[in-house]
Enzyme design. Structure first.
Site, PDB file in Angstrom:
ATOM      1  N   GLY A  14       0.796  -1.207   0.000  1.00 27.11           N
ATOM      2  CA  GLY A  14       0.000   0.000   0.000  1.00 27.11           C
ATOM      3  C   GLY A  14       0.830   1.259   0.000  1.00 27.11           C
ATOM      4  O   GLY A  14       0.460   2.256  -0.612  1.00 27.11           O
ATOM      5  N   ALA A  15       1.961   1.219   0.681  1.00 28.78           N
ATOM      6  CA  ALA A  15       2.786   2.418   0.799  1.00 28.78           C
ATOM      7  C   ALA A  15       3.531   2.728  -0.490  1.00 28.78           C
ATOM      8  O   ALA A  15       3.849   3.874  -0.760  1.00 28.78           O
ATOM      9  CB  ALA A  15       3.785   2.228   1.944  1.00 28.78           C
ATOM     10  N   PHE A  16       3.818   1.719  -1.301  1.00 31.22           N
ATOM     11  CA  PHE A  16       4.698   1.937  -2.445  1.00 31.22           C
ATOM     12  C   PHE A  16       4.138   1.454  -3.781  1.00 31.22           C
ATOM     13  O   PHE A  16       4.705   1.748  -4.817  1.00 31.22           O
ATOM     14  CB  PHE A  16       6.043   1.234  -2.200  1.00 31.22           C
ATOM     15  CG  PHE A  16       6.741   1.693  -0.960  1.00 31.22           C
ATOM     16  CD1 PHE A  16       7.402   2.912  -0.923  1.00 31.22           C
ATOM     17  CD2 PHE A  16       6.727   0.917   0.189  1.00 31.22           C
ATOM     18  CE1 PHE A  16       8.045   3.342   0.227  1.00 31.22           C
ATOM     19  CE2 PHE A  16       7.373   1.337   1.344  1.00 31.22           C
ATOM     20  CZ  PHE A  16       8.031   2.556   1.361  1.00 31.22           C
ATOM     21  N   SER A  17       3.056   0.712  -3.759  1.00 33.94           N
ATOM     22  CA  SER A  17       2.625   0.054  -4.989  1.00 33.94           C
ATOM     23  C   SER A  17       1.571   0.856  -5.735  1.00 33.94           C
ATOM     24  O   SER A  17       0.962   1.788  -5.218  1.00 33.94           O
ATOM     25  CB  SER A  17       2.072  -1.336  -4.684  1.00 33.94           C
ATOM     26  OG  SER A  17       0.819  -1.233  -4.041  1.00 33.94           O
ATOM     27  N   GLU A  18       1.360   0.423  -6.954  1.00 36.47           N
ATOM     28  CA  GLU A  18       0.288   0.974  -7.779  1.00 36.47           C
ATOM     29  C   GLU A  18      -0.535  -0.205  -8.262  1.00 36.47           C
ATOM     30  O   GLU A  18       0.004  -1.225  -8.664  1.00 36.47           O
ATOM     31  CB  GLU A  18       0.880   1.730  -8.962  1.00 36.47           C
ATOM     32  CG  GLU A  18      -0.154   2.478  -9.786  1.00 36.47           C
ATOM     33  CD  GLU A  18       0.498   3.325 -10.876  1.00 36.47           C
ATOM     34  OE1 GLU A  18       0.134   4.501 -10.983  1.00 36.47           O
ATOM     35  OE2 GLU A  18       1.362   2.784 -11.587  1.00 36.47           O
ATOM     36  N   VAL A  19      -1.854  -0.098  -8.159  1.00 44.60           N
ATOM     37  CA  VAL A  19      -2.734  -1.148  -8.638  1.00 44.60           C
ATOM     38  C   VAL A  19      -3.289  -0.726  -9.989  1.00 44.60           C
ATOM     39  O   VAL A  19      -3.890   0.340 -10.120  1.00 44.60           O
ATOM     40  CB  VAL A  19      -3.887  -1.420  -7.652  1.00 44.60           C
ATOM     41  CG1 VAL A  19      -4.817  -2.506  -8.208  1.00 44.60           C
ATOM     42  CG2 VAL A  19      -3.338  -1.850  -6.301  1.00 44.60           C
ATOM     43  N   LYS A  34      -0.861  -5.672  -9.385  1.00 44.62           N
ATOM     44  CA  LYS A  34      -0.118  -4.915  -8.376  1.00 44.62           C
ATOM     45  C   LYS A  34       1.308  -4.737  -8.874  1.00 44.62           C
ATOM     46  O   LYS A  34       2.017  -5.723  -9.120  1.00 44.62           O
ATOM     47  CB  LYS A  34      -0.133  -5.641  -7.032  1.00 44.62           C
ATOM     48  CG  LYS A  34      -1.380  -5.355  -6.228  1.00 44.62           C
ATOM     49  CD  LYS A  34      -1.201  -5.727  -4.768  1.00 44.62           C
ATOM     50  CE  LYS A  34      -2.376  -5.232  -3.947  1.00 44.62           C
ATOM     51  NZ  LYS A  34      -2.250  -5.550  -2.522  1.00 44.62           N
ATOM     52  N   ASP A 126      -5.611 -13.073   9.436  1.00 48.84           N
ATOM     53  CA  ASP A 126      -6.060 -11.678   9.426  1.00 48.84           C
ATOM     54  C   ASP A 126      -7.436 -11.553   8.780  1.00 48.84           C
ATOM     55  O   ASP A 126      -7.677 -10.663   7.975  1.00 48.84           O
ATOM     56  CB  ASP A 126      -5.042 -10.795   8.705  1.00 48.84           C
ATOM     57  CG  ASP A 126      -5.236  -9.308   9.020  1.00 48.84           C
ATOM     58  OD1 ASP A 126      -5.820  -8.998  10.085  1.00 48.84           O
ATOM     59  OD2 ASP A 126      -4.819  -8.465   8.215  1.00 48.84           O
ATOM     60  N   LYS A 128     -11.045 -10.352   8.484  1.00 47.78           N
ATOM     61  CA  LYS A 128     -11.795  -9.201   8.985  1.00 47.78           C
ATOM     62  C   LYS A 128     -12.665  -8.686   7.839  1.00 47.78           C
ATOM     63  O   LYS A 128     -12.423  -9.017   6.667  1.00 47.78           O
ATOM     64  CB  LYS A 128     -10.848  -8.105   9.482  1.00 47.78           C
ATOM     65  CG  LYS A 128      -9.852  -7.634   8.437  1.00 47.78           C
ATOM     66  CD  LYS A 128      -8.866  -6.657   9.038  1.00 47.78           C
ATOM     67  CE  LYS A 128      -7.821  -6.246   8.002  1.00 47.78           C
ATOM     68  NZ  LYS A 128      -6.830  -5.323   8.563  1.00 47.78           N
ATOM     69  N   ASP A 147      -6.307 -10.596   0.497  1.00 48.35           N
ATOM     70  CA  ASP A 147      -5.199 -10.176   1.361  1.00 48.35           C
ATOM     71  C   ASP A 147      -4.601 -11.315   2.180  1.00 48.35           C
ATOM     72  O   ASP A 147      -5.075 -11.635   3.263  1.00 48.35           O
ATOM     73  CB  ASP A 147      -5.628  -9.043   2.292  1.00 48.35           C
ATOM     74  CG  ASP A 147      -4.426  -8.313   2.882  1.00 48.35           C
ATOM     75  OD1 ASP A 147      -3.325  -8.900   2.916  1.00 48.35           O
ATOM     76  OD2 ASP A 147      -4.567  -7.151   3.283  1.00 48.35           O
TER      77      ASP A 147
END
Length: 345
Positions: A14-19, A34, A126, A128, A147
């Site tokens: 999320g901090a560095f990627s582009e989707v 991704k 995880d 949720k 995820d």
């Protein structure tokens, strides 16, 4: 988004990627790609390898699939199945009619997918609502688990003990730093089922220490008036999943055989008004980051000496994919993850 107890691959992405929304030229099929700069993965290679190893093994109707992998000198490209139906809570709020039976069908799909993972020796760790997405915008669309940044493939030489997950959904044995197993996923499904029937979480306190105390003691209530119209069968189902002792907690197979899932005890009464009002109140996008205080989670982990915990045999260097500082993921637009369009051969 709610804060995680440990660093995970999704946060790194999320901090560095582009989707990128891409179309395969030959088939005109749409996929999500991704694009991850390799520079962002330096020192996190184990995390990436873990997620890819997990995703490569998985083929299930209710789990987002990894379809291909490409790389060049600068980037890693993960070609993922496109899931376009939106988040679980958003769809529930948008509905005009919602019942226990609807919730039961959702939980059945999740249980079926998680049983598949468990049968393969994979623990998600995880689960949720934010990781549950609808496949399409169709009214009868299936739900998909996404995820796998915290997933762990069980091995005979490995005991899982690293504190992973999101505080509101994490099992007591994880917070207590006890060795744990597949049962942690079943606890999380119980928490999700609870929220699906009332619209608010079973554990919440403005005081973070009291929040952890609630979870560790497995203290929760079926509060009036929100649970007055919910069947005893639904409550019994949740009680068996949100059982403090993981040895007594229902496994997926047992949960799938419960009358609320396999029988006809889930009620048809419309509970949309109450549930959607509570979801909007408790799970508004602006509140994701406020839901749990990240600093307090770090303090709690340090008090329990979890900061340097390792999985399996003791090691001199931190190699666990869940080892690291606590990060608070921002909204997609804020953390640099954007949706753009493109084509690939």
């Amino acid at each position: 988004m709610q804060s995680h107890i440990c660093e995970d691959v999704h946060q790194t992405f999320g901090a560095f990627s582009e989707v990128v929304l891409a179309e395969e030229k030959r088939t005109h099929r749409l996929v999500a790609i991704k694009c991850i700069p390799k520079k962002a993965l330096e020192g996190k290679e184990n995390s990436i390898e873990n997620e890819i190893a997990v995703l490569h093994k998985i083929k299930h109707a209710n789990i987002v699939s990894l379809e291909d992998i490409f790389e060049n000198k600068t980037h890693l490209y993960l070609v993922m199945q496109l899931v376009s139906g939106g988040e679980l809570f958003d769809r529930i709020v948008e509905k005009g009619f919602y019942t226990e039976k609807d919730a039961s069908k959702l939980i059945q799909q999740i249980l079926d997918a998680v049983k598949y993972l468990h049968d393969m020796g994979i623990v998600h760790r995880d689960l949720k609502p934010e990781n549950l997405l609808y496949y399409s915008m169709d009214e009868d669309s299936k739900i998909m688990i996404s995820d796998f940044g915290l997933s762990k493939i069980e091995g005979s030489d490995s005991v899982m003990s690293t504190a992973c997950g999101t505080p509101g959904y994490v099992a007591p044995e994880v917070l207590a730093q006890k060795p744990y197993s597949k049962a942690v996923d079943c606890w999380s499904i119980g928490v999700i089922a609870y929220i699906l029937l009332c619209g608010y979480p079973p554990f919440y306190d403005e005081n973070d220490a009291k929040l952890f105390e609630q979870i560790l003691k497995a203290e929760y209530e079926f509060d009036s008036p929100y649970w007055d119209d919910i069947s005893d069968s639904a409550k019994d189902f949740i009680i068996h999943l949100m059982e403090k002792d993981p040895r007594k907690r229902y496994a997926c197979e047992q949960a799938l055989q419960h009358p609320w899932i396999a029988g006809d005890t889930a009620l048809d009464k419309n509970i949309h008004e109450s549930v959607s009002a509570q979801i909007k109140k408790n799970f508004a996008k602006s509140k994701w980051k406020q839901a749990f205080n990240a600093t307090a989670v770090i303090r709690h982990m340090r008090r329990l000496q979890l900061g340097t915990s390792q999985e399996g045999p003791s090691q001199n260097t931190p190699t666990s994919p869940c080892h690291g500082e606590l990060l608070v993921p921002e909204d997609d637009e804020e953390n640099g993850e954007h949706l753009t369009q493109g084509q690939f051969s």
